[in-house]
Design a protein around this motif. Structure first.
Motif, PDB file in Angstrom:
ATOM      1  N   LYS A  41     -18.487  24.928  35.601  1.00  0.00           N
ATOM      2  CA  LYS A  41     -17.933  24.580  36.914  1.00  0.00           C
ATOM      3  C   LYS A  41     -16.938  23.419  36.786  1.00  0.00           C
ATOM      4  O   LYS A  41     -15.942  23.359  37.516  1.00  0.00           O
ATOM      5  N   GLU A  83     -13.809  25.079  35.471  1.00  0.00           N
ATOM      6  CA  GLU A  83     -13.154  25.816  36.549  1.00  0.00           C
ATOM      7  C   GLU A  83     -12.432  24.875  37.504  1.00  0.00           C
ATOM      8  O   GLU A  83     -11.329  25.169  37.966  1.00  0.00           O
ATOM      9  N   CYS A  99      -8.603  25.044  38.368  1.00  0.00           N
ATOM     10  CA  CYS A  99      -8.278  25.263  39.781  1.00  0.00           C
ATOM     11  C   CYS A  99      -7.279  24.217  40.263  1.00  0.00           C
ATOM     12  O   CYS A  99      -6.300  24.533  40.954  1.00  0.00           O
ATOM     13  N   TYR A 107     -11.480  34.144  30.734  1.00  0.00           N
ATOM     14  CA  TYR A 107     -12.355  33.724  31.836  1.00  0.00           C
ATOM     15  C   TYR A 107     -12.944  34.928  32.569  1.00  0.00           C
ATOM     16  O   TYR A 107     -14.128  34.936  32.937  1.00  0.00           O
ATOM     17  N   SER A 109     -18.623  30.461  42.095  1.00  0.00           N
ATOM     18  CA  SER A 109     -17.521  30.119  41.206  1.00  0.00           C
ATOM     19  C   SER A 109     -16.523  29.230  41.928  1.00  0.00           C
ATOM     20  O   SER A 109     -16.243  29.426  43.109  1.00  0.00           O
ATOM     21  N   LEU A 114     -13.256  28.680  40.783  1.00  0.00           N
ATOM     22  CA  LEU A 114     -11.922  29.248  40.621  1.00  0.00           C
ATOM     23  C   LEU A 114     -11.788  30.630  41.264  1.00  0.00           C
ATOM     24  O   LEU A 114     -10.696  31.009  41.700  1.00  0.00           O
TER      25      LEU A 114
END
Length: 203
Positions: free
Chosen positions: A63, A66, A70, A156, A184, A186
Motif C-alpha cells: 500500500k 501504491e 499514485c 503490478y 487498493s 492505486l
C-alpha cells in the motif's frame, strides 16, 4: 508502533520502493490479498451471507508502494493536462461537490437557453472491478506512459491473487484477471482513467 520505529525502518522501506520503481517489477508478495467477510451491521443476521461485505487485506508495504505511484501518476496527469475536464474524482481541488456544481450549472445554462435537458445517472462502482488488465495498460500507453514505468504497471496488474478466509479456513489462491482487490490505493485511479479514456481508444 510503526510511527515510533519509523526512523529505523525508513531506509529499508525506501530501498524496497525505489528498487521496485527502477526495475519495473512488483514483488509477488505485494500482489496477494486476503479477503475477509465483515458483517455490514451488528444487528444483521450473521447466518445470511448477503449481510456480509468482503474486505481485502493487503500488505502494508504494497500500500505504501501504491501510494507513491499514485502520487507520481496524479502529478504526471496534472502537469501534462491529461485529466478529463469533466473529471472530479482523483483530481486536486475537486470532489463530489464540484461534480454536482458542474452538472447544476449546465442544467441552468440549458434552461436559460430554452433547451431541453436529460440527466442520466449511472452507478459504475461495481463495473470498476470488471475492467480487463489489457485495457488498463492500453489506456496508460495512450497517456504517454512507456518504458520502465509501463512495465511497472504491467507487473503490478499481472499475477494478482486473493484468498478468502472464513471461520479459520482459507481458500486456495485465485487469480484476478480484471480489476484489483478492494482496498487498493492505486486501483480506483486506474479504473476511472480507463472509463474516461475508453471512448478515445475505440475511435
Amino acid at each position: 508502533m510503526l510511527q515510533t520505529i519509523s526512523p529505523d525502518l525508513l531506509p529499508f522501506i525506501t530501498t524496497v520502493i525505489n528498487g521496485s520503481l527502477t526495475s519495473g517489477h512488483v514483488p509477488t508478495a505485494f500482489k496477494k490479498a486476503r479477503v475477509i467477510p465483515i458483517l455490514k451491521k451488528p444487528a444483521l443476521d450473521p447466518s445470511d451471507i448477503s449481510n456480509y461485505r468482503p474486505v481485502s487485506l493487503l500488505s502494508f508495504l504494497s500500500k505504501i508502494l501504491e501510494r507513491v505511484v499514485c502520487n507520481q501518476l496524479s502529478d504526471y496527469l496534472m502537469q501534462n493536462n491529461l485529466h478529463d475536464p469533466n473529471q472530479s474524482g482523483f483530481k486536486a481541488a475537486h470532489s463530489t461537490e464540484t461534480a454536482l456544481l458542474a452538472v447544476t450549472e449546465k442544467l441552468h445554462a440549458a434552461r436559460s437557453a430554452k433547451l431541453s435537458s436529460v440527466l442520466i445517472l449511472l452507478n459504475l462502482s461495481a463495473a470498476f472491478d470488471t475492467v480487463n488488465h489489457k485495457t488498463h495498460l492500453s489506456t496508460l500507453r495512450s497517456l504517454g506512459i512507456c518504458g520502465t514505468a509501463w512495465e511497472w504497471f504491467a507487473s503490478y496488474l499481472d499475477g494478482r491473487s486473493y484468498q478468502a478466509t472464513w471461520r479459520g479456513l482459507t481458500s486456495a489462491p485465485r487469480r484476478l484477471s480484471t480489476g484489483v482487490p478492494q482496498g487498493s490505493v492505486l486501483g480506483p485511479l486506474l479504473d476511472i482513467l480507463t472509463w474516461i479514456f475508453i471512448p478515445l481508444l475505440c475511435r
